[in-house]
Motif scaffolding. Sequence first.
Motif, mmCIF file in Angstrom:
data_model
loop_
_atom_site.group_PDB
_atom_site.id
_atom_site.type_symbol
_atom_site.label_atom_id
_atom_site.label_comp_id
_atom_site.label_asym_id
_atom_site.label_seq_id
_atom_site.Cartn_x
_atom_site.Cartn_y
_atom_site.Cartn_z
ATOM 1 N N GLU A 98 -31.943 -53.182 -4.151
ATOM 2 C CA GLU A 98 -33.034 -52.578 -3.371
ATOM 3 C C GLU A 98 -32.772 -52.763 -1.887
ATOM 4 O O GLU A 98 -32.441 -53.865 -1.437
ATOM 5 N N ASN A 99 -32.938 -51.681 -1.110
ATOM 6 C CA ASN A 99 -32.707 -51.705 0.332
ATOM 7 C C ASN A 99 -34.041 -51.680 1.075
ATOM 8 O O ASN A 99 -34.780 -50.708 0.995
ATOM 9 N N GLN A 100 -34.349 -52.762 1.797
ATOM 10 C CA GLN A 100 -35.509 -52.828 2.671
ATOM 11 C C GLN A 100 -35.069 -53.232 4.075
ATOM 12 O O GLN A 100 -35.666 -54.078 4.726
ATOM 13 N N GLU A 101 -33.996 -52.600 4.549
ATOM 14 C CA GLU A 101 -33.409 -52.940 5.848
ATOM 15 C C GLU A 101 -33.856 -52.002 6.964
ATOM 16 O O GLU A 101 -33.348 -52.078 8.082
ATOM 17 N N ASN A 102 -34.786 -51.074 6.656
ATOM 18 C CA ASN A 102 -35.275 -50.106 7.649
ATOM 19 C C ASN A 102 -34.179 -49.158 8.130
ATOM 20 O O ASN A 102 -34.293 -48.570 9.208
ATOM 21 N N ALA A 103 -33.139 -49.018 7.365
ATOM 22 C CA ALA A 103 -32.061 -48.088 7.699
ATOM 23 C C ALA A 103 -31.211 -47.892 6.447
ATOM 24 O O ALA A 103 -31.253 -48.691 5.504
ATOM 25 N N GLU A 104 -30.426 -46.810 6.449
ATOM 26 C CA GLU A 104 -29.547 -46.537 5.310
ATOM 27 C C GLU A 104 -28.426 -47.566 5.264
ATOM 28 O O GLU A 104 -27.880 -47.959 6.299
ATOM 29 N N ARG A 105 -28.072 -48.004 4.056
ATOM 30 C CA ARG A 105 -27.028 -49.011 3.889
ATOM 31 C C ARG A 105 -26.094 -48.606 2.744
ATOM 32 O O ARG A 105 -26.493 -47.920 1.813
ATOM 33 N N GLU A 106 -24.836 -49.057 2.840
ATOM 34 C CA GLU A 106 -23.847 -48.871 1.780
ATOM 35 C C GLU A 106 -23.522 -50.235 1.182
ATOM 36 O O GLU A 106 -23.221 -51.189 1.906
ATOM 37 N N TYR A 107 -23.589 -50.316 -0.142
ATOM 38 C CA TYR A 107 -23.361 -51.588 -0.835
ATOM 39 C C TYR A 107 -22.284 -51.416 -1.900
ATOM 40 O O TYR A 107 -22.059 -50.311 -2.412
ATOM 41 N N THR A 108 -21.659 -52.545 -2.234
ATOM 42 C CA THR A 108 -20.739 -52.617 -3.368
ATOM 43 C C THR A 108 -21.059 -53.882 -4.140
ATOM 44 O O THR A 108 -21.216 -54.959 -3.540
ATOM 45 N N VAL A 109 -21.180 -53.766 -5.464
ATOM 46 C CA VAL A 109 -21.411 -54.912 -6.335
ATOM 47 C C VAL A 109 -20.176 -55.122 -7.198
ATOM 48 O O VAL A 109 -19.731 -54.194 -7.888
#
Length: 364
Positions: A264-275
């Motif tokens: 879940e992204n709650q960083e106030n901006a778009e983010r790219e993640y890798t798990v």
Amino acid sequence: MVEPVDARITDSYMKERLTNTTEPSATVGQGPRAIASRLPTDLIGVAGFTVLAAVLLLIVEITMPVARVAIGFPLLFLAPGYVTVSVLFPRDEPPARTERVPLIGQTLTVTGTERAALSFGLSFALLPLLGLLIAATPLVYTVTSVVGTVCGFVLVGTALAAVRRARVAQSDRYQFSLARTIDALYTAVFGTSSPVHTAVNVVLVVSMLVALSSVGYALVAPQDGEQYTDMKLLTEDDSGELVTADYQTTTEPGESMPMTISVENQENAEREYTVVVQEQWVEDGSGDVFNRTEHERYSYELGDGDRELTNGTVTPDAESGTVRIAALLYEGEVPESPTMANADQSTYLWTTIEEASGDEDTDG
């Protein structure tokens, strides 16, 4: 021989000419100034400022503190109360006692100073109510939700106020005058007989403006409270709900384990993640990882407030013993050797690989 002209015909002709020549004078009153005097210029100005504020704060996203205060202060502490006062008091003066007063009618005379004071006071009273409205909806308390809710309230109030004024005779409608309002405020602050009272009024006004500006900036500042990224390992319970409990703690060699990853992204901006999903062998006592195997990689591109669920499986390579299944989250690039130490976030579960025990034949 020329026949005499009937005097009645001449008089009729002259009256018609006079009537035709005076018609244009009636249209003179329909010029730009006359039309502007009929329009609710104050309401048009409030609506225009509200739309401009929404564009600057939500789309352009200006970051200059002075600019944000200059926009946020009147948007939060003046506009909501002003449109409410305009809805409640559309007339310059209440109707005469002989006139029929509607169910929601104006019965009091409100001066320009009183309108300004009520605008600030009602804005203070309305902001907590609008905050409760946001809390009662699925919206998150952010700059977008605050500014959007306030702007929506102001625009709806502006439309209602315009309708209320339109239903009042033009001669009785409230007409906003900037010069008259400034003069009334000046008289309220400086029109005292004592220099001490005047100084106290000035100090109170300056203190109020500083306090309100600070609160206004805090409400429309780019920092929207806590910012975070959340990752969880989930499993289904007996009712099919995803929970962070009841993980599969044992498995057979070569058996796959179901696992759901939540990011879940709650960083106030778009983010790219890798798990990165790893199987790790850990030494007893020290807790050091002496061997690791990568099983899966999942990539995500999440907007602010987005959440992604990935239903996957893991098949441990170990044939026996206890291993740790770890999920390592990275924002941006993944290091060459992913570990729990260099991950932005990590979570894990333990599982023991056991041979299935079959029923032995006891017949002799």
